[in-house]
Design a protein around this motif. Structure first.
Motif, PDB file in Angstrom:
ATOM      1  N   MET A   1       0.841  -1.195   0.000  1.00 32.69           N
ATOM      2  CA  MET A   1       0.000   0.000   0.000  1.00 32.69           C
ATOM      3  C   MET A   1       0.878   1.247   0.000  1.00 32.69           C
ATOM      4  O   MET A   1       1.848   1.347   0.745  1.00 32.69           O
ATOM      5  CB  MET A   1      -0.903   0.005   1.237  1.00 32.69           C
ATOM      6  CG  MET A   1      -1.779   1.240   1.354  1.00 32.69           C
ATOM      7  SD  MET A   1      -2.766   1.238   2.867  1.00 32.69           S
ATOM      8  CE  MET A   1      -3.853  -0.144   2.526  1.00 32.69           C
ATOM      9  N   SER A   2       0.560   2.202  -0.856  1.00 32.44           N
ATOM     10  CA  SER A   2       1.327   3.433  -0.909  1.00 32.44           C
ATOM     11  C   SER A   2       0.802   4.415   0.123  1.00 32.44           C
ATOM     12  O   SER A   2      -0.365   4.385   0.509  1.00 32.44           O
ATOM     13  CB  SER A   2       1.225   4.046  -2.308  1.00 32.44           C
ATOM     14  OG  SER A   2      -0.114   4.351  -2.614  1.00 32.44           O
ATOM     15  N   SER A   5      -0.107   4.493   6.495  1.00 28.15           N
ATOM     16  CA  SER A   5      -1.248   3.776   7.060  1.00 28.15           C
ATOM     17  C   SER A   5      -1.388   4.133   8.530  1.00 28.15           C
ATOM     18  O   SER A   5      -0.398   4.215   9.257  1.00 28.15           O
ATOM     19  CB  SER A   5      -1.041   2.262   6.906  1.00 28.15           C
ATOM     20  OG  SER A   5      -1.983   1.544   7.652  1.00 28.15           O
ATOM     21  N   THR A   7      -3.548   2.767  11.778  1.00 26.28           N
ATOM     22  CA  THR A   7      -4.392   1.643  12.171  1.00 26.28           C
ATOM     23  C   THR A   7      -4.591   1.597  13.677  1.00 26.28           C
ATOM     24  O   THR A   7      -3.630   1.675  14.443  1.00 26.28           O
ATOM     25  CB  THR A   7      -3.770   0.308  11.707  1.00 26.28           C
ATOM     26  OG1 THR A   7      -3.537   0.352  10.295  1.00 26.28           O
ATOM     27  CG2 THR A   7      -4.691  -0.862  12.037  1.00 26.28           C
ATOM     28  N   THR A  23       2.366   3.726  10.033  1.00 30.70           N
ATOM     29  CA  THR A  23       3.453   3.072   9.295  1.00 30.70           C
ATOM     30  C   THR A  23       3.503   3.643   7.881  1.00 30.70           C
ATOM     31  O   THR A  23       2.476   3.766   7.211  1.00 30.70           O
ATOM     32  CB  THR A  23       3.254   1.550   9.213  1.00 30.70           C
ATOM     33  OG1 THR A  23       1.930   1.264   8.728  1.00 30.70           O
ATOM     34  CG2 THR A  23       3.424   0.905  10.572  1.00 30.70           C
ATOM     35  N   SER A  25       4.823   3.673   3.845  1.00 29.19           N
ATOM     36  CA  SER A  25       4.856   2.658   2.794  1.00 29.19           C
ATOM     37  C   SER A  25       6.114   1.804   2.909  1.00 29.19           C
ATOM     38  O   SER A  25       7.228   2.332   3.008  1.00 29.19           O
ATOM     39  CB  SER A  25       4.806   3.339   1.422  1.00 29.19           C
ATOM     40  OG  SER A  25       4.847   2.387   0.390  1.00 29.19           O
ATOM     41  N   THR A  28       6.919  -1.707   8.584  1.00 27.47           N
ATOM     42  CA  THR A  28       6.063  -2.534   9.428  1.00 27.47           C
ATOM     43  C   THR A  28       6.326  -2.201  10.892  1.00 27.47           C
ATOM     44  O   THR A  28       7.388  -1.680  11.255  1.00 27.47           O
ATOM     45  CB  THR A  28       6.313  -4.038   9.206  1.00 27.47           C
ATOM     46  OG1 THR A  28       7.685  -4.336   9.514  1.00 27.47           O
ATOM     47  CG2 THR A  28       6.001  -4.440   7.776  1.00 27.47           C
ATOM     48  N   LYS A  71      -6.387   4.074   5.533  1.00 24.30           N
ATOM     49  CA  LYS A  71      -5.520   3.131   4.809  1.00 24.30           C
ATOM     50  C   LYS A  71      -5.082   2.007   5.747  1.00 24.30           C
ATOM     51  O   LYS A  71      -3.893   1.705   5.885  1.00 24.30           O
ATOM     52  CB  LYS A  71      -4.304   3.837   4.210  1.00 24.30           C
ATOM     53  CG  LYS A  71      -4.654   4.822   3.110  1.00 24.30           C
ATOM     54  CD  LYS A  71      -3.394   5.370   2.435  1.00 24.30           C
ATOM     55  CE  LYS A  71      -3.760   6.286   1.282  1.00 24.30           C
ATOM     56  NZ  LYS A  71      -2.568   6.823   0.588  1.00 24.30           N
ATOM     57  N   ILE A  72      -6.061   1.402   6.410  1.00 20.80           N
ATOM     58  CA  ILE A  72      -5.784   0.360   7.394  1.00 20.80           C
ATOM     59  C   ILE A  72      -4.932  -0.738   6.779  1.00 20.80           C
ATOM     60  O   ILE A  72      -5.239  -1.245   5.700  1.00 20.80           O
ATOM     61  CB  ILE A  72      -7.103  -0.232   7.924  1.00 20.80           C
ATOM     62  CG1 ILE A  72      -7.957   0.872   8.568  1.00 20.80           C
ATOM     63  CG2 ILE A  72      -6.843  -1.347   8.926  1.00 20.80           C
ATOM     64  CD1 ILE A  72      -9.369   0.453   8.858  1.00 20.80           C
ATOM     65  N   ALA A  73      -3.862  -1.110   7.453  1.00 18.67           N
ATOM     66  CA  ALA A  73      -2.964  -2.145   6.925  1.00 18.67           C
ATOM     67  C   ALA A  73      -2.559  -3.075   8.054  1.00 18.67           C
ATOM     68  O   ALA A  73      -1.898  -2.658   9.006  1.00 18.67           O
ATOM     69  CB  ALA A  73      -1.723  -1.513   6.291  1.00 18.67           C
ATOM     70  N   CYS A  75      -0.716  -6.740   8.375  1.00 21.61           N
ATOM     71  CA  CYS A  75      -0.022  -7.804   7.645  1.00 21.61           C
ATOM     72  C   CYS A  75      -0.392  -9.182   8.171  1.00 21.61           C
ATOM     73  O   CYS A  75      -0.418 -10.157   7.418  1.00 21.61           O
ATOM     74  CB  CYS A  75       1.491  -7.605   7.742  1.00 21.61           C
ATOM     75  SG  CYS A  75       2.082  -6.063   7.028  1.00 21.61           S
TER      76      CYS A  75
END
Length: 405
Positions: A1-2, A5, A7, A23, A25, A28, A71-73, A75
């Protein structure tokens, strides 16, 4: 994702664990927290649950998580059994400390979870309408007695309902004594919490019909440490000012708190934990400075302004099932939304993203008490996870989240 983010992670019944983790791009961040999953029965002990508790996600047999932000990310998530050394804080109380299921209500235990690292867990057995006596009568303290271990905490906050009954007022301290006795019998630490002040109260000596003072006196009589939450709330009243004091409370309410108010109360509790030099003070997260009630967080603490507008950083207040008793259900295979509002009138069906952005809306007149519409009729949005809300005649009828179309 660019892009960046942001979350947040909530668990079980709207307990905040991670707040707006940012975070960039390609970056993590690994985070840990301990979440309590409780049962309403253990061996021969069964909690007499209230009717509304039958729907609580706290008492089901799964772990529930909700993600909010922009832009929830995520992993991945590893779920493992907690280490035996984790300290559990058992919360005993009423609607001012229950894991509130719905907006606009919230409570400080739902926010205090964000302020501890993975070495501390919060188990909230509070329920609306309870007194120190009825909590005992529903075997909630008995249940805690089946799972508590040395080093844990028993936290008791009562008063708002006790105040309404002369017998509960008369027995207030003797009832609180039973909570501290159970804790001490298991080599755990008892804590009394002075009951939260109401919006119109500004005198710690008379607040909650004088039961806040009775809690202080009882703590001294029993040599039990107490968290001075009542005075903390009153300090917030004074520092935030009369024009803004309503922001601490749920809309239209003067007793129960909003997300923002509950967060501020949790910060007061964390401050008290440090001031009492409790061993769990070392397990408070270090990203928040020690709280000063005379300098509360900004009123828009739970919002983030971006180029695209203001995003609310909290999950929706709905059951995490795709079918519920509120009048809405989904046939995913047929991509059909079914409704059974139990009334006729002007209906509004709204579709939101998980970050709270309105994506589609359809107004129609419901001439029958039940019916259906296709996903295309609701806007034909691409496959994803959405929040659906139904209102009839401006009254909320049904809410569903985590529906993948």
């Amino acid at each position: 994702m660019s892009g960046t983010s942001i979350t947040s992670v909530y668990g079980e019944q709207r307990r905040l664990f991670l707040d707006r983790i940012s975070t960039a791009s390609g970056q993590t961040a690994a985070k840990k927290f301990t979440i309590n999953r409780r049962d309403y029965k253990n061996g021969s002990v069964t909690i007499s649950r209230t009717a509304r508790e039958q729907t609580y996600s706290d008492f089901d047999n799964v772990l529930n998580f909700t993600f909010a932000g922009t832009k929830i990310a995520v992993c991945g998530m590893d779920v493992v059994k907690a280490d035996a050394s984790v300290i559990t804080i058992y919360v005993c109380g009423n609607s001012t400390s229950v894991d509130q299921p719905d907006e606009p209500f919230c409570s400080w235990p739902q926010m205090i979870t964000r302020m501890f690292n993975e070495k501390v867990s919060v188990a909230d057995y509070a329920e609306s309408g309870l007194t120190a006596s009825s909590f005992l009568g529903q075997h909630r303290l008995d249940m805690i007695g089946t799972v508590i271990k040395a080093g844990d905490y028993v936290v008791a906050e009562f008063g708002h309902n006790d105040q309404k009954n002369t017998t509960d007022v008369a027995n207030y301290c003797s009832n609180l004594t039973k909570y501290s006795a159970l804790a001490l019998a298991h080599n755990a630490t008892p804590l009394y919490v002075t009951p939260t002040a109401r919006k119109t109260e500004n005198d710690p000596a008379t607040s909650v019909g004088g039961l806040a003072q009775k809690a202080r006196d009882c703590a001294k009589t029993n040599n039990v440490k107490f968290i001075e939450l009542n005075s903390g709330v009153i300090a917030l009243h004074q520092s935030i000012g009369s024009a803004n004091v309503a922001a601490l409370y749920a809309a239209g309410d003067g007793t129960h708190f909003s997300d923002y108010g509950s967060f501020e109360l949790a910060r007061v509790v964390a401050k008290e934990i440090v001031g009492l030099n409790l061993d769990i003070a070392k397990d408070l997260t270090t990203d928040l400075p020690l709280f000063d009630p005379s300098k509360p967080d900004p009123l828009n603490y739970f919002t983030t302004t971006t180029a695209g507008g203001t995003i609310t950083q909290r999950p929706f207040e709905v059951p995490n099932t795709i079918s519920n008793v509120c009048g809405l259900s989904v046939n995913l295979a047929a991509q059909v939304l079914r409704f059974n509002p139990g009334r006729t009138g002007e209906a509004v069906f709204s579709v939101y993203s998980l970050s709270g952005k309105l994506l589609a809306e359809k107004r129609t007149v419901v001439s029958q008490k039940q019916g259906s519409m296709t996903w295309q009729e609701l806007g034909g949005l691409p496959v994803g996870i959405y929040v659906l809300i139904m209102n009839v005649n401006n009254a909320s009828i049904g809410k569903i989240k985590f529906c993948t179309f």
